[in-house]
Design an enzyme around this catalytic site. Structure first.
Site, PDB file in Angstrom:
ATOM      1  N   SER A  72       0.834  -1.191   0.000  1.00  0.00           N
ATOM      2  CA  SER A  72       0.000   0.000   0.000  1.00  0.00           C
ATOM      3  C   SER A  72       0.879   1.256   0.000  1.00  0.00           C
ATOM      4  CB  SER A  72      -0.931  -0.057   1.218  1.00  0.00           C
ATOM      5  OG  SER A  72      -1.972   0.851   1.088  1.00  0.00           O
ATOM      6  N   ASP A  83      -9.649  -4.978  -5.801  1.00  0.00           N
ATOM      7  CA  ASP A  83      -9.141  -4.122  -4.729  1.00  0.00           C
ATOM      8  C   ASP A  83      -9.915  -2.811  -4.769  1.00  0.00           C
ATOM      9  OD1 ASP A  83      -7.724  -2.435  -3.054  1.00  0.00           O
ATOM     10  OD2 ASP A  83      -5.752  -3.113  -3.733  1.00  0.00           O
ATOM     11  N   HIS A 109      -7.654  -5.346  -0.171  1.00  0.00           N
ATOM     12  CA  HIS A 109      -6.437  -4.566  -0.338  1.00  0.00           C
ATOM     13  C   HIS A 109      -5.246  -5.222   0.362  1.00  0.00           C
ATOM     14  CE1 HIS A 109      -4.205  -0.938  -1.176  1.00  0.00           C
ATOM     15  NE2 HIS A 109      -3.989  -0.693   0.096  1.00  0.00           N
TER      16      HIS A 109
END
Lengths: 266, 429
Positions: free
Chosen positions: A95, A217, A245
């Protein structure tokens, strides 16, 4: 400054194995890697840490100005690598940490063997042709969600935030403890994460790069994965058939395999 | 009396009500009354929702459908739980809730907002548990949803109040810092043949302390200097500090003699002290005469801890000024002076009692104090030093004492540089 204490650095796995650094994203801490670490540990030297402001990092190291930009976090990554004298590092950033890796690697390219960008997004906010997936108003709403939750959690969070090393029994009652953060720090990290625009920085990456995206996602749409691959010369894109995610939790096997086969080839 | 004709104080009688309404059900009887799990699931006063690990809804109860204005077939198999959240909530779900649920199998006490079919928002509290998959069944996430409109309004009000309080606190700290700064010289002047350094340690960011110091030129190439401490803290103490500082400077202009300067300040403060909250202070005031090979210093004290002299030969001693009384208490307070010569390599250290009164035993409230004896040992360990060296060392000492320092502390050091012994000095070529 004790870097190991500051970032709660933990090292596990094969001592003489190639180095894999796993960096967690916004939300939780190094526990995010708990299902992937055992798979990698047999072959690699695995380095885990908490970003300052998350998990068991040293709260006294918090500096709002430093951590209001991803550069501050990237600086920390480089300091960890120097402190542990890590070389030929495969840096795996989940991320927002994917972009932290994108900023760190070009500063000391000789230290990095490669980058794995897991569910990356160089910018979450839509901008003209670019589809980041969110509007600025959406992000404001997220910050509000954070505020209301920290209040809702306050009874649970308070003892953790205060720190009670002498009362281990508290540890057992704590729910949600993997995502504990001081609300002030989380607010800054959330802002930094979701308002940063690192699209221009992608071209600066010169080390071999693997982009790993999830097929479903809600935070990083498919277009974003392709965008990252197109902007980093020579990079490859792998799409995991994963929902959400956090593939390192939902699909740890394929995620670990993608990381391992890339790191092995460095 | 279990039934009564006509409306009673409890309202109209209900003829269809079973008898003995106040009697508790007997053992086992409760299960017979609440005998329909399906009805309990559908109509329980909280929303119930079951999802597959990928988020798809497999079942949702009537209560939640009613709250959100959906029909079951619009959600089951078609939508995910996070589809029903606001965008901010969805991000929060992805970054916090989903990972937590994976890691610990349950989450609780989570505040979210759900989006109803008509676009309106429903503030809710959410708890989820994971039912492990077995015998070919996939794992399920079971979520209970509690309506939290009132609670959210209350929380929003609390948050608003907290932000307000944070802003106020920042404002107060800003004010205290500004006020404090106005009571100290912005920079120390340069005195030929002498070296100066100062440090101010703030014990509380919220309150102005009453410590002060200054150093300024007076007639005949001489310099006045003082360091003191007004009783109490806060705005009242700051006002007296300001008065003391200007009185000391003004008096020094007409007559720089330290004893007479202190006597003047005593008169000023004593006149002020007719209110319910009398203020006094302790001050050490000096008159410095720089020379070719060192400085002459006359030092007078009004109830202040003794100055420290750190000699070039490595010794340290207190400069006592016996009999000096608190300033501002008695109409004709007595002050005495002492004269000292600062040779090259000597350093004079003035400080307030925040340092000597610092608690060294952190366990008890009435712990031991650092004390003048420990400070003398500390000074002897430093000597010989410079003004900057002494102030840096005391600054570090204050850091070490940490929270034990519960009062503001001012430190002012004046040294004669050792390099003046240099043969290439005044007598050189």
């Amino acid at each position: 400054m004790d870097i190991v204490r500051r970032n709660n650095v933990t090292v596990t796995g094969r001592e003489d194995g190639p180095v894999v650094v796993l960096a967690h994203g916004f939300g939780c801490d190094q526990n995010m890697w708990r299902l992937v670490t055992p798979v990698l540990a047999g072959e690699f030297r695995v380095v885990l840490f908490d970003h300052v402001g998350s998990g068991d990092s040293d709260p006294s190291a918090w500096d709002e100005a430093r951590y209001s930009s991803l550069e501050g976090y990237a600086q920390d990554v480089l300091e960890i690598c120097r402190e542990l004298d890590l070389r030929d590092v495969t840096f795996v950033g989940h991320s927002v940490s994917a972009m932290i890796g994108v900023l760190a690697a070009p500063r000391e390219p000789e230290r990095f063997a490669g980058l794995v960008l897991l569910a990356p997004s160089p910018s979450y906010i839509d901008d003209g042709e670019y589809r980041g997936g969110f509007s600025e108003a959406d992000i404001e709403e997220l910050l509000e969600s954070l505020e209301s939750n920290y209040l809702g959690w306050s009874s649970v969070m308070a003892p953790v935030i205060m720190g009670n090393p002498d009362r281990p029994e508290l540890g057992e009652e704590l729910t949600n403890s993997f995502c504990r953060t001081d609300p002030r720090m989380a607010r800054v990290f959330a802002r930094t994460t979701f308002l940063s625009d690192n699209r221009e920085d992608l071209a600066g990456v010169t080390v071999p790069t693997l982009v790993v995206e999830c097929a479903h996602d809600t935070l990083a749409p498919r277009e974003v994965g392709a965008f990252v691959r197109d902007r980093i010369a020579g990079s490859t894109l792998v799409t995991l058939d994963a929902h959400g995610h956090c593939p390192q939790l939902s699909d740890p096997g394929p995620t670990a395999e993608a990381i391992a086969s890339f790191a092995r080839a460095r | 009396m279990t039934s009564r004709a006509g409306p009673g104080p409890d309202g109209p009688d209900r003829p269809d009500r079973p008898g003995r309404p106040e009697a508790a059900p007997g053992p086992g009887e409760g299960r017979e009354l609440e005998d329909d799990p399906e009805d309990l699931y559908e109509n329980t006063p909280c929303g119930q929702l079951s999802t597959l690990p990928d988020g798809r809804i497999v079942r949702v109860n009537a209560t939640l459908l009613d709250w959100l204005g959906y029909r079951s077939e619009e959600l089951v198999g078609r939508r995910t739980f996070s589809d029903l959240l606001t965008v901010g909530g969805r991000i929060y779900h992805e970054t916090h809730l989903a990972p937590l649920l994976r890691m610990q199998g349950r989450i609780g006490g989570i505040a979210l907002e759900m989006k109803a079919a008509d676009g309106s928002r429903l503030p809710v509290m959410v708890a989820s548990t994971v039912r492990d998959g077995s015998e070919g069944r996939p794992p399920l996430v079971r979520t209970s949803v509690f309506e939290a409109r009132d609670r959210r309004a209350y929380e929003t009000e609390l948050l608003r109040a907290r932000r307000e309080a944070e802003r106020e606190r920042e404002r107060v700290q800003q004010l205290a810092t500004t006020l404090q700064r106005s009571l100290l010289p912005p920079a120390l002047p340069g005195i030929p043949g002498a070296e100066l350094a100062a440090h101010y340690h703030t014990a509380s960011a919220d309150e102005v302390g009453g410590d002060f110091y200054d150093l300024f030129p007076v007639s005949g190439g001489r310099w006045g200097l003082f360091l003191g401490d007004v009783s109490g803290k806060g705005a009242e103490a700051a006002a007296v500090t300001s008065l003391a500082r200007y009185s000391l400077r003004a008096a020094s202009v007409s007559d720089p003699d330290p004893v007479r300067v202190l006597a003047n300040l005593n008169t000023v403060l004593e006149h002020e002290n007719h209110g319910a909250d009398p203020r006094f202070c302790t001050v050490v005031h000096g008159l410095l005469t720089p020379g070719e090979h060192g400085c002459g210093l006359v030092l007078a004290s009004g109830g202040h801890p003794p100055a420290l002299l750190l000699r070039a030969d490595g010794t340290a001693e207190y400069l006592h000024t016996p009999g000096g009384q608190l300033v501002g208490v008695l109409p004709n307070a007595h002050f005495t002076a002492t004269t000292v010569r600062l040779a090259p390599g000597d350093t004079l250290l003035l400080y307030t009692d925040g340092l000597t009164e610092a608690r060294t035993d952190r366990t008890g409230r009435r712990g031991k104090r650092y004390g003048e004896e420990a400070l003398l040992d500390f000074a002897a360990g430093l000597a010989p030093t410079s003004a900057a060296g002494a102030v840096a060392a005391v600054g570090a000492l204050l850091e070490d004492l940490g929270e034990g320092v519960d009062d503001d502390t001012a430190v002012l050091a004046l040294g004669v540089p050792a390099s003046r012994k240099d043969p290439d000095g005044p007598d050189g070529p």
